[in-house]
Design a protein around this motif. Structure first.
Motif, PDB file in Angstrom:
ATOM      1  N   PHE A  97       0.820  -1.291   0.038  1.00 23.27           N
ATOM      2  CA  PHE A  97      -0.115  -0.036  -0.002  1.00 23.27           C
ATOM      3  C   PHE A  97       0.919   1.124   0.040  1.00 23.27           C
ATOM      4  CE2 PHE A  97       0.925  -0.632   4.403  1.00 23.27           C
ATOM      5  CZ  PHE A  97       0.802   0.648   4.848  1.00 23.27           C
ATOM      6  N   PHE A  98       0.322   2.317  -0.513  1.00 26.12           N
ATOM      7  CA  PHE A  98       1.241   3.549  -0.562  1.00 26.12           C
ATOM      8  C   PHE A  98       0.776   4.742   0.177  1.00 26.12           C
ATOM      9  CE2 PHE A  98      -1.934   3.760  -3.923  1.00 26.12           C
ATOM     10  CZ  PHE A  98      -2.654   5.170  -3.697  1.00 26.12           C
ATOM     11  N   LEU A  99       1.752   5.449   0.526  1.00 27.07           N
ATOM     12  CA  LEU A  99       1.352   6.455   1.436  1.00 27.07           C
ATOM     13  C   LEU A  99       2.128   7.915   0.565  1.00 27.07           C
ATOM     14  CD1 LEU A  99       2.666   5.359   4.861  1.00 27.07           C
ATOM     15  CD2 LEU A  99       0.419   5.740   3.928  1.00 27.07           C
ATOM     16  N   VAL A 100       1.219   8.893   0.478  1.00 29.00           N
ATOM     17  CA  VAL A 100       1.974   9.800  -0.593  1.00 29.00           C
ATOM     18  C   VAL A 100       1.561  11.425   0.369  1.00 29.00           C
ATOM     19  CG1 VAL A 100       1.479   8.752  -2.629  1.00 29.00           C
ATOM     20  CG2 VAL A 100      -0.152  10.462  -1.741  1.00 29.00           C
ATOM     21  N   ASP A 101       2.541  12.284  -0.061  1.00 33.00           N
ATOM     22  CA  ASP A 101       2.295  13.697   0.630  1.00 33.00           C
ATOM     23  C   ASP A 101       1.275  14.443  -0.078  1.00 33.00           C
ATOM     24  OD1 ASP A 101       3.699  14.810  -1.466  1.00 33.00           O
ATOM     25  OD2 ASP A 101       5.484  14.997  -0.481  1.00 33.00           O
TER      26      ASP A 101
ATOM     27  N   ARG B 284       3.576  13.074  -3.968  1.00 32.88           N
ATOM     28  CA  ARG B 284       5.018  12.199  -4.056  1.00 32.88           C
ATOM     29  C   ARG B 284       4.871  10.950  -3.045  1.00 32.88           C
ATOM     30  NH1 ARG B 284       8.313  17.633  -2.809  1.00 32.88           N
ATOM     31  NH2 ARG B 284       6.684  17.529  -0.880  1.00 32.88           N
ATOM     32  N   GLU B 285       5.373   9.991  -3.493  1.00 35.15           N
ATOM     33  CA  GLU B 285       5.206   8.704  -2.957  1.00 35.15           C
ATOM     34  C   GLU B 285       6.386   8.594  -1.708  1.00 35.15           C
ATOM     35  OE1 GLU B 285       4.683   3.881  -3.409  1.00 35.15           O
ATOM     36  OE2 GLU B 285       4.680   5.248  -4.984  1.00 35.15           O
ATOM     37  N   LEU B 286       5.868   7.998  -0.491  1.00 34.10           N
ATOM     38  CA  LEU B 286       6.788   8.111   0.745  1.00 34.10           C
ATOM     39  C   LEU B 286       7.238   6.688   1.019  1.00 34.10           C
ATOM     40  CD1 LEU B 286       4.483  10.572   2.686  1.00 34.10           C
ATOM     41  CD2 LEU B 286       6.615  11.346   1.556  1.00 34.10           C
TER      42      LEU B 286
ATOM     43  N   ALA C  91      10.775  10.155   8.984  1.00 29.24           N
ATOM     44  CA  ALA C  91       9.876  11.148   8.438  1.00 29.24           C
ATOM     45  C   ALA C  91       8.660  10.859   8.164  1.00 29.24           C
ATOM     46  CB  ALA C  91      10.790  11.863   7.506  1.00 29.24           C
ATOM     47  N   THR C  92       8.284   9.843   7.297  1.00 27.42           N
ATOM     48  CA  THR C  92       7.174   9.500   6.953  1.00 27.42           C
ATOM     49  C   THR C  92       6.297   9.242   8.156  1.00 27.42           C
ATOM     50  OG1 THR C  92       7.903   8.776   4.992  1.00 27.42           O
ATOM     51  CG2 THR C  92       5.599   8.041   5.598  1.00 27.42           C
ATOM     52  N   GLN C  93       6.827   8.587   9.089  1.00 25.94           N
ATOM     53  CA  GLN C  93       5.956   8.061  10.445  1.00 25.94           C
ATOM     54  C   GLN C  93       5.554   9.407  11.106  1.00 25.94           C
ATOM     55  OE1 GLN C  93       8.393   5.078  12.329  1.00 25.94           O
ATOM     56  NE2 GLN C  93       8.663   3.965  10.430  1.00 25.94           N
ATOM     57  N   ARG C  94       6.532  10.499  11.090  1.00 29.50           N
ATOM     58  CA  ARG C  94       6.123  11.461  11.860  1.00 29.50           C
ATOM     59  C   ARG C  94       4.779  12.473  10.876  1.00 29.50           C
ATOM     60  NH1 ARG C  94      11.650  11.677  12.833  1.00 29.50           N
ATOM     61  NH2 ARG C  94      11.931  13.027  11.321  1.00 29.50           N
ATOM     62  N   MET C  95       4.705  12.194   9.789  1.00 26.31           N
ATOM     63  CA  MET C  95       3.866  12.893   8.897  1.00 26.31           C
ATOM     64  C   MET C  95       2.526  12.437   9.286  1.00 26.31           C
ATOM     65  SD  MET C  95       4.141  13.385   4.523  1.00 26.31           S
ATOM     66  CE  MET C  95       5.733  14.209   4.827  1.00 26.31           C
ATOM     67  N   PHE C  96       2.170  11.144   9.341  1.00 27.00           N
ATOM     68  CA  PHE C  96       0.788  10.577   9.688  1.00 27.00           C
ATOM     69  C   PHE C  96       0.493  10.382  11.074  1.00 27.00           C
ATOM     70  CE2 PHE C  96       2.008   9.939   5.204  1.00 27.00           C
ATOM     71  CZ  PHE C  96       0.661  10.169   4.600  1.00 27.00           C
TER      72      PHE C  96
ATOM     73  N   ASN D 237      -5.325   0.616   0.013  1.00 27.25           N
ATOM     74  CA  ASN D 237      -4.716   0.585  -1.215  1.00 27.25           C
ATOM     75  C   ASN D 237      -3.725   1.908  -1.015  1.00 27.25           C
ATOM     76  OD1 ASN D 237      -6.437  -1.144  -2.260  1.00 27.25           O
ATOM     77  ND2 ASN D 237      -7.691   0.467  -3.079  1.00 27.25           N
ATOM     78  N   GLY D 238      -4.114   2.904  -0.291  1.00 27.06           N
ATOM     79  CA  GLY D 238      -3.065   4.167   0.032  1.00 27.06           C
ATOM     80  C   GLY D 238      -3.989   5.292   0.664  1.00 27.06           C
ATOM     81  N   LEU D 239      -3.033   5.907   1.423  1.00 22.16           N
ATOM     82  CA  LEU D 239      -3.413   7.294   1.986  1.00 22.16           C
ATOM     83  C   LEU D 239      -2.654   8.441   1.476  1.00 22.16           C
ATOM     84  CD1 LEU D 239      -3.416   6.124   5.647  1.00 22.16           C
ATOM     85  CD2 LEU D 239      -5.386   6.131   4.309  1.00 22.16           C
ATOM     86  N   GLN D 240      -3.161   9.587   1.306  1.00 23.02           N
ATOM     87  CA  GLN D 240      -2.530  10.905   0.911  1.00 23.02           C
ATOM     88  C   GLN D 240      -2.836  11.913   2.033  1.00 23.02           C
ATOM     89  OE1 GLN D 240      -4.470  13.262  -2.335  1.00 23.02           O
ATOM     90  NE2 GLN D 240      -2.273  13.913  -2.753  1.00 23.02           N
ATOM     91  N   LYS D 241      -1.601  12.409   2.454  1.00 25.59           N
ATOM     92  CA  LYS D 241      -1.713  13.349   3.559  1.00 25.59           C
ATOM     93  C   LYS D 241      -2.318  14.670   2.966  1.00 25.59           C
ATOM     94  CE  LYS D 241      -0.942  15.676   7.575  1.00 25.59           C
ATOM     95  NZ  LYS D 241       0.670  15.659   7.981  1.00 25.59           N
ATOM     96  N   VAL D 242      -3.363  15.393   4.080  1.00 22.58           N
ATOM     97  CA  VAL D 242      -3.815  16.654   3.577  1.00 22.58           C
ATOM     98  C   VAL D 242      -3.447  17.824   4.254  1.00 22.58           C
ATOM     99  CG1 VAL D 242      -6.169  17.795   3.020  1.00 22.58           C
ATOM    100  CG2 VAL D 242      -6.057  15.362   2.310  1.00 22.58           C
ATOM    101  N   LYS D 243      -3.566  17.408   5.663  1.00 20.87           N
ATOM    102  CA  LYS D 243      -3.442  18.565   6.556  1.00 20.87           C
ATOM    103  C   LYS D 243      -3.192  17.773   7.918  1.00 20.87           C
ATOM    104  CE  LYS D 243      -7.854  20.359   7.558  1.00 20.87           C
ATOM    105  NZ  LYS D 243      -8.743  21.604   7.454  1.00 20.87           N
ATOM    106  N   ASP D 244      -2.472  18.585   8.708  1.00 18.48           N
ATOM    107  CA  ASP D 244      -2.273  18.045  10.167  1.00 18.48           C
ATOM    108  C   ASP D 244      -3.511  18.352  10.962  1.00 18.48           C
ATOM    109  OD1 ASP D 244       0.494  17.950   9.784  1.00 18.48           O
ATOM    110  OD2 ASP D 244       1.043  19.644  10.442  1.00 18.48           O
ATOM    111  N   GLY D 245      -3.695  17.295  11.920  1.00 18.46           N
ATOM    112  CA  GLY D 245      -4.803  17.684  12.597  1.00 18.46           C
ATOM    113  C   GLY D 245      -4.618  18.629  14.160  1.00 18.46           C
TER     114      GLY D 245
END
Length: 237
Positions: free
Chosen positions: A135-139, A143-145, A151-156, A187-195
């Motif tokens: 599964f993919f994570l993108v910013d 951009r795929e992470l 750094a990715t783990q701190r993003m989500f 399938n994947g998550l895209q980061k939108v904004k901080d909570g």
């Protein structure tokens, strides 16, 4: 019921602007179920009831999967129709796996933490998972992470807003008490904004340190007592 053990009945959907909760298992597998096999990657999506178009799209997709599964003999008609209808009304039984849960009705009967109950009040929620690490994570710039990168783990983080690419999958009964159901795969998550939860992080409670002409940090504050003597006097000591 027809023998369709190898039948895969799926429908995919992009779910936009929802919150995530329990993100620790996006980066490592959870514990295997009953100690068998491998654990899965998973997280929970929280969908505010005010996002009526999103909720309707999810419910229609679930209904479509259910209808197809009934036609192909994977799920029994009576139990499936009842489960989908009850699920739409926020009523979920134990015998049929319906993934979209009502935060106002279901949490009271579950063993979820009190903080989670507050987080899903006025919302629907569903757990999504992946048995594979593909599964993919993108910013925000798509951009795929690398999900193994710190750094990715701190993003989500829990409470962050994301777009989610999910697939709904019908699965057949496994016994008299398990009537089958519909699961949701990630399938994947895209980061939108901080909570908002990030505002309470310790790093955000500090302020930049002003530097005096002498080059030493300025540690004075407006509410500091004039002297230690005054401080004790104020305490009646």
């Amino acid at each position: 019921m027809a023998d369709n053990k190898n039948e895969f009945i799926t429908e995919s959907l992009i779910v936009n602007n929802v919150r995530v909760c329990y993100t620790q298992y996006l980066f490592k597998r959870d514990e295997p179920f009953r100690g068998k096999g491998e654990g899965v990657f998973r997280t929970t999506l929280i969908i505010p009831k005010t996002l009526t178009d999103t909720v309707t799209a999810i419910q229609k997709t679930l209904a479509k999967v259910a209808v197809t599964a009934i036609k192909k003999g994977v799920l029994a008609q009576d139990s499936t129709v009842k489960a989908v209808k009850d699920g739409k009304d926020g009523i979920v039984g134990k015998d049929f796996g319906y993934p979209l849960l009502d935060g106002d009705k279901f949490v009271a009967k579950s063993d979820k933490a009190e903080s989670f109950a507050k987080a899903v009040a006025g919302c629907w929620y569903m757990e999504i998972k992946s048995s594979r690490d593909t599964f993919f994570l993108v910013d925000e710039q798509n951009r795929e992470l690398d999900h193994t990168d710190r750094a990715t783990q701190r993003m989500f983080w829990s409470g962050d807003t994301v777009n989610a690419d999910v697939t709904f999958n019908a699965y057949e009964p496994t016994g008299k008490k398990i009537l089958g159901g519909i699961s949701v795969w990630m399938n994947g998550l895209q980061k939108v904004k901080d909570g908002d939860g990030r505002q309470n992080m310790a790093v955000n409670r500090f302020k930049p340190i002003a530097t005096l002409d002498s080059g030493t940090p300025d540690t004075t504050t407006d509410d500091a007592p004039a002297s230690s003597e005054d401080m004790y006097a104020a305490m009646g000591m």
